[in-house]
Scaffold this active site. Structure first.
Site, PDB file in Angstrom:
ATOM      1  N   TYR A 100       1.715 -47.965  24.203  1.00 30.73           N
ATOM      2  CA  TYR A 100       2.080 -46.988  23.191  1.00 30.73           C
ATOM      3  C   TYR A 100       3.223 -46.081  23.663  1.00 30.73           C
ATOM      4  CZ  TYR A 100      -0.522 -43.094  25.384  1.00 30.73           C
ATOM      5  OH  TYR A 100      -0.943 -42.090  26.201  1.00 30.73           O
ATOM      6  N   GLY A 151      -2.475 -37.369  30.889  1.00 33.15           N
ATOM      7  CA  GLY A 151      -2.904 -38.750  30.680  1.00 33.15           C
ATOM      8  C   GLY A 151      -3.487 -38.892  29.291  1.00 33.15           C
ATOM      9  N   LYS A 152      -3.821 -40.125  28.958  1.00 34.52           N
ATOM     10  CA  LYS A 152      -4.384 -40.396  27.637  1.00 34.52           C
ATOM     11  C   LYS A 152      -5.629 -39.555  27.383  1.00 34.52           C
ATOM     12  CE  LYS A 152      -3.467 -44.869  25.581  1.00 34.52           C
ATOM     13  NZ  LYS A 152      -3.900 -46.230  25.372  1.00 34.52           N
ATOM     14  N   ARG A 153      -6.388 -39.337  28.441  1.00 35.42           N
ATOM     15  CA  ARG A 153      -7.652 -38.600  28.293  1.00 35.42           C
ATOM     16  C   ARG A 153      -7.464 -37.140  27.920  1.00 35.42           C
ATOM     17  NH1 ARG A 153     -10.271 -40.112  33.333  1.00 35.42           N
ATOM     18  NH2 ARG A 153     -10.501 -42.352  33.115  1.00 35.42           N
ATOM     19  N   GLY A 208      -5.716 -36.206  25.651  1.00 35.52           N
ATOM     20  CA  GLY A 208      -5.420 -36.152  24.225  1.00 35.52           C
ATOM     21  C   GLY A 208      -3.980 -36.514  23.908  1.00 35.52           C
TER      22      GLY A 208
END
Ligand code: GLU
Length: 484
Positions: A16, A251-253, A255
């Protein structure tokens, strides 16, 4: 003639498109536009194991949505445009081969004779001896000509390097940072390390702007530039984007969504650009709102900070609200098209525009539109938990509140339809405060709930004017019927 400034955004289609990628694209775009130069899009797709088919489309869509037009690169219709096409690395194999042959001829590249297992043994040995692993410590003394079935390695020159980074300042590293890295893999494709340098040279890139994770490889890159006899471009490595607390890389975590998710969540491209620019950059003044044109005029790499920039989504929401306010009603109406709720959709353009005008001030993201507007188009279901949870109203007995509503309804019912305007409603409501002896936070809040059953709404007179006399009175009566 002065040299044309050429920057590039070189994403790998491996997943992404996140904020970090697009901030890089934005900064590269700004450097090019500020100098009247060119912004190039290059797709670095040589890592076939990590290839994600839709990722490139997402890059193109994202840049297009943000208005970051590129001058050369893949086109939206699947073509290629620009003097250095193709702009996909997998389509440039013969070019890398030509540059590799030059290095081989100069004795600066050789076939790697080892199996991955042997290399692992070298690595293990280094770990065992508590030494850093350097491939060049095991460089073969005699080598077979490279036939493409094994990796091709760079024959580095062990030496220290010192260089200037337009953001990070003066940097240097000792010879231990230089090693014989792979130029071309046994699948025939170049590594990023080789391909991007060949492409940057071929495409006459003047500024390489990218994330700071590439700084540790700079000694290798500079070594290769020397071996190729090429002048390195200007380098600008951007600090990491950190999570909202600022204690680790975003990071993705945390959000961090893909940029297209922000679009779908009702963020405006103007706000997103403004937000991305502020991640590590400011113009030295208190100004917070910048349009893309202003950024082009004001952006300067020398004002990009060296330490990580905190990703604060609340600030993005705030900026978005600011940009929603700045749009003309016509423009906002166009942007909002996809976001209306079910009942609003069924209404006419005129009605929707009127409602939009009233909520514009309060709209943070376009995705808030249904919760801020649906009650104008359909009578909401009462939800007394909202009243119970309200700090002030929650303490007042229900029948007292219903009584207040009845008084309000009867007073408003005396108003003629021709008097039903914001101004007259405002004075009627003020009168009601006096006659009931109630506080505004109580009287106006309970009326607001009875009319909207929403957490937020525009001012009461505006809301009532827009709902109209009949509907306002009907909602008050249905919440507080006269026989209760
Ligand atoms: N393909 C690399 C990446 O996506 C680009 C790095 C660079 O700009 O040189 O991280």
């Amino acid at each position: 003639m002065s040299q044309e400034i050429r920057t590039r955004f070189a994403p790998s289609p491996t997943g992404y498109v996140h904020v970090g990628n697009i901030r890089t694209a934005l900064f590269a775009y700004l450097v090019a536009r500020a100098a009247g130069g060119k912004f190039i899009l290059r797709i670095e797709d040589t890592d076939r194991n990590r290839f994600v088919p839709d990722a490139e489309k997402m890059v193109l869509d994202t840049l297009t949505w943000l208005g970051l037009e590129w001058d050369e690169g893949p086109t939206l219709d699947g073509g290629e445009a620009g003097p250095y096409a193709p702009y996909h690395q997998t389509a440039r194999k013969t070019i890398y081969k030509k540059w590799a042959d030059k290095l081989i001829a100069a004795g600066r590249a050789y076939a790697d004779p080892y199996t991955p297992r042997q290399i692992q043994e070298f690595r293990d040995l280094a770990t065992h001896n508590k030494q850093p692993f350097l491939y060049r410590d095991h460089r073969p003394t005699t080598t077979e000509p490279w036939d493409g079935s094994t990796p091709l390695r760079f024959k580095s020159e062990p030496k220290s390097h010192a260089w200037h980074d337009a953001i990070m300042g003066d940097l240097s590293a000792g010879a231990e940072a230089v090693d014989d890295f792979i130029l071309i893999k046994s699948d025939g494709l170049p590594t990023y390390n080789f391909a991007h340098i060949v492409d940057d040279c071929e495409m006459k890139i003047t500024h390489v702007i990218r994330g700071q994770e590439f700084i540790s490889s700079m000694p290798n890159y500079l070594n290769l530039y020397e071996a190729l006899g090429e002048e390195p471009p200007i380098f600008a490595h951007m600090p990491h984007i950190l999570n909202s607390i600022g204690n680790k890389k975003l990071g993705k975590r945390d959000g961090a969504k893909s940029i297209t998710d922000y679009r779908d969540d009702g963020f405006l491209p103007e706000a997103m650009l403004n937000f991305l620019a502020s991640l590590g950059w400011n113009d030295g003044t208190e100004q917070e709102i910048f349009s893309l044109d202003e950024l082009v005029a004001k952006f300067d790499l020398s004002r990009v900070g060296r330490s990580g920039a905190r990703f604060d989504e609340k600030r993005l929401v705030w900026l978005n609200g600011q940009w929603v306010k700045r749009l003309s009603l016509d423009e906002l109406y166009v942007r909002a098209a996809e976001f209306w709720g079910e009942h609003s959709r069924a209404a006419g353009d005129d009605e929707r525009r009127k409602v939009l005008a009233v909520v514009q001030e309060r709209l943070k993201t376009l995705a808030d539109l249904p919760s801020l507007t649906e009650y104008f188009f359909a009578r909401p279901t009462p939800d007394w938990t909202m009243v119970d949870d309200n700090k002030q109203l929650g303490k007042i007995p229900r029948d007292e509140l219903l009584e207040l509503l009845k008084i309000a309804r009867n007073a408003l019912a005396e108003m003629a339809i021709t008097d039903w305007t914001e101004e007259i409603l405002q004075s009627k409501l003020n009168e009601l405060l006096e006659t009931t002896g109630s506080k505004p936070a109580i009287l106006f809040s309970i009326i607001r709930y009875a009319l909207t059953w929403a957490a937020f709404s525009p001012g009461l007179p505006e809301t009532m004017a827009l709902l109209g006399r009949e509907e306002t009175l009907a909602r008050l009566s249905s919440t507080a019927p006269n026989d209760v």
